[in-house]
Write a protein that holds these residues in place. Structure first.
Motif, PDB file in Angstrom:
ATOM      1  N   PHE A 165       5.585  14.193   0.197  1.00  0.00           N
ATOM      2  CA  PHE A 165       5.841  14.686  -1.148  1.00  0.00           C
ATOM      3  C   PHE A 165       6.854  13.758  -1.802  1.00  0.00           C
ATOM      4  O   PHE A 165       7.932  13.524  -1.259  1.00  0.00           O
ATOM      5  CB  PHE A 165       6.396  16.116  -1.096  1.00  0.00           C
ATOM      6  N   LEU A 166       6.496  13.221  -2.949  1.00  0.00           N
ATOM      7  CA  LEU A 166       7.410  12.338  -3.675  1.00  0.00           C
ATOM      8  C   LEU A 166       8.251  13.136  -4.645  1.00  0.00           C
ATOM      9  O   LEU A 166       7.742  13.861  -5.498  1.00  0.00           O
ATOM     10  CB  LEU A 166       6.626  11.260  -4.437  1.00  0.00           C
ATOM     11  N   ASP A 167       9.524  12.988  -4.533  1.00  0.00           N
ATOM     12  CA  ASP A 167      10.486  13.615  -5.424  1.00  0.00           C
ATOM     13  C   ASP A 167      10.551  12.834  -6.740  1.00  0.00           C
ATOM     14  O   ASP A 167      10.211  11.646  -6.788  1.00  0.00           O
ATOM     15  CB  ASP A 167      11.857  13.608  -4.726  1.00  0.00           C
ATOM     16  N   THR A 168      11.021  13.479  -7.767  1.00  0.00           N
ATOM     17  CA  THR A 168      11.160  12.841  -9.079  1.00  0.00           C
ATOM     18  C   THR A 168      11.957  11.543  -8.994  1.00  0.00           C
ATOM     19  O   THR A 168      11.594  10.544  -9.615  1.00  0.00           O
ATOM     20  CB  THR A 168      11.859  13.809 -10.064  1.00  0.00           C
ATOM     21  N   ASN A 169      13.037  11.551  -8.229  1.00  0.00           N
ATOM     22  CA  ASN A 169      13.895  10.362  -8.157  1.00  0.00           C
ATOM     23  C   ASN A 169      13.153   9.147  -7.609  1.00  0.00           C
ATOM     24  O   ASN A 169      13.386   8.026  -8.065  1.00  0.00           O
ATOM     25  CB  ASN A 169      15.140  10.643  -7.314  1.00  0.00           C
ATOM     26  N   ILE A 170      12.276   9.360  -6.646  1.00  0.00           N
ATOM     27  CA  ILE A 170      11.501   8.232  -6.111  1.00  0.00           C
ATOM     28  C   ILE A 170      10.651   7.617  -7.227  1.00  0.00           C
ATOM     29  O   ILE A 170      10.628   6.397  -7.412  1.00  0.00           O
ATOM     30  CB  ILE A 170      10.598   8.678  -4.941  1.00  0.00           C
TER      31      ILE A 170
ATOM     32  N   GLN B  38       8.049   0.757  -2.266  1.00  0.00           N
ATOM     33  CA  GLN B  38       7.495   0.778  -0.909  1.00  0.00           C
ATOM     34  C   GLN B  38       7.074   2.196  -0.517  1.00  0.00           C
ATOM     35  O   GLN B  38       6.004   2.398   0.054  1.00  0.00           O
ATOM     36  CB  GLN B  38       8.506   0.239   0.096  1.00  0.00           C
ATOM     37  N   VAL B  39       7.924   3.172  -0.829  1.00  0.00           N
ATOM     38  CA  VAL B  39       7.613   4.568  -0.509  1.00  0.00           C
ATOM     39  C   VAL B  39       6.398   5.037  -1.308  1.00  0.00           C
ATOM     40  O   VAL B  39       5.480   5.653  -0.767  1.00  0.00           O
ATOM     41  CB  VAL B  39       8.833   5.480  -0.784  1.00  0.00           C
ATOM     42  N   ALA B  40       6.380   4.727  -2.586  1.00  0.00           N
ATOM     43  CA  ALA B  40       5.290   5.176  -3.464  1.00  0.00           C
ATOM     44  C   ALA B  40       3.967   4.482  -3.149  1.00  0.00           C
ATOM     45  O   ALA B  40       2.907   4.979  -3.529  1.00  0.00           O
ATOM     46  CB  ALA B  40       5.673   4.955  -4.926  1.00  0.00           C
ATOM     47  N   ALA B  41       4.016   3.379  -2.442  1.00  0.00           N
ATOM     48  CA  ALA B  41       2.790   2.657  -2.090  1.00  0.00           C
ATOM     49  C   ALA B  41       1.990   3.379  -1.006  1.00  0.00           C
ATOM     50  O   ALA B  41       0.828   3.064  -0.779  1.00  0.00           O
ATOM     51  CB  ALA B  41       3.118   1.241  -1.639  1.00  0.00           C
ATOM     52  N   ASN B  42       2.596   4.362  -0.352  1.00  0.00           N
ATOM     53  CA  ASN B  42       1.901   5.139   0.671  1.00  0.00           C
ATOM     54  C   ASN B  42       0.720   5.856   0.034  1.00  0.00           C
ATOM     55  O   ASN B  42       0.820   6.398  -1.062  1.00  0.00           O
ATOM     56  CB  ASN B  42       2.878   6.148   1.282  1.00  0.00           C
ATOM     57  N   THR B  43      -0.398   5.876   0.709  1.00  0.00           N
ATOM     58  CA  THR B  43      -1.609   6.465   0.135  1.00  0.00           C
ATOM     59  C   THR B  43      -1.727   7.974   0.351  1.00  0.00           C
ATOM     60  O   THR B  43      -2.603   8.600  -0.229  1.00  0.00           O
ATOM     61  CB  THR B  43      -2.867   5.783   0.711  1.00  0.00           C
ATOM     62  N   ASN B  44      -0.866   8.549   1.156  1.00  0.00           N
ATOM     63  CA  ASN B  44      -0.925   9.992   1.429  1.00  0.00           C
ATOM     64  C   ASN B  44       0.196  10.729   0.715  1.00  0.00           C
ATOM     65  O   ASN B  44       0.925  11.505   1.313  1.00  0.00           O
ATOM     66  CB  ASN B  44      -0.837  10.254   2.947  1.00  0.00           C
ATOM     67  N   THR B  45       0.332  10.491  -0.571  1.00  0.00           N
ATOM     68  CA  THR B  45       1.445  11.074  -1.313  1.00  0.00           C
ATOM     69  C   THR B  45       0.986  12.210  -2.226  1.00  0.00           C
ATOM     70  O   THR B  45      -0.113  12.199  -2.758  1.00  0.00           O
ATOM     71  CB  THR B  45       2.174  10.013  -2.137  1.00  0.00           C
TER      72      THR B  45
END
Length: 92
Positions: A7-12, A30-37
């Motif tokens: 789960f991506l938080d707003t700050n990310i 890098q974190v947001a590039a994950n495909t399972n978000t």
């Protein structure tokens, strides 16, 4: 391949668009590039609001960011039942 979802938080998401903090920007990308978000409608709304009011991005850039975020993440709606479940889990 892992079935793990993130789960991506707003700050990310915001650090993906903020250029004034290059280290955090790089990590967020890098974190947001994950495909399972996953993101929630609340996170998308908060991101839109901060991009406009705090980062002062033009509307066209905000529309592009929202489109990009939507296409790269699973969007889930925060429902009342979800909030009630979160309260129960937090009480443990």
């Amino acid at each position: 391949m892992s079935d793990e979802r993130f789960f991506l938080d707003t700050n990310i998401l915001l650090y993906c668009y903020a250029q004034d903090e290059p280290i955090r920007h790089s990590i967020a990308l890098q974190v947001a590039a994950n495909t399972n978000t996953i993101i929630s409608t609340q996170v998308l709304k908060e991101t839109h609001n901060v991009l406009r009011k705090k980062l002062k991005l033009p509307w066209q850039d905000i529309r592009s960011a929202v489109d990009e975020i939507e296409s790269n993440n699973e969007l889930v709606q925060v429902k009342l039942a979800t909030i009630h479940k979160a309260v129960v889990l937090a009480e443990r």
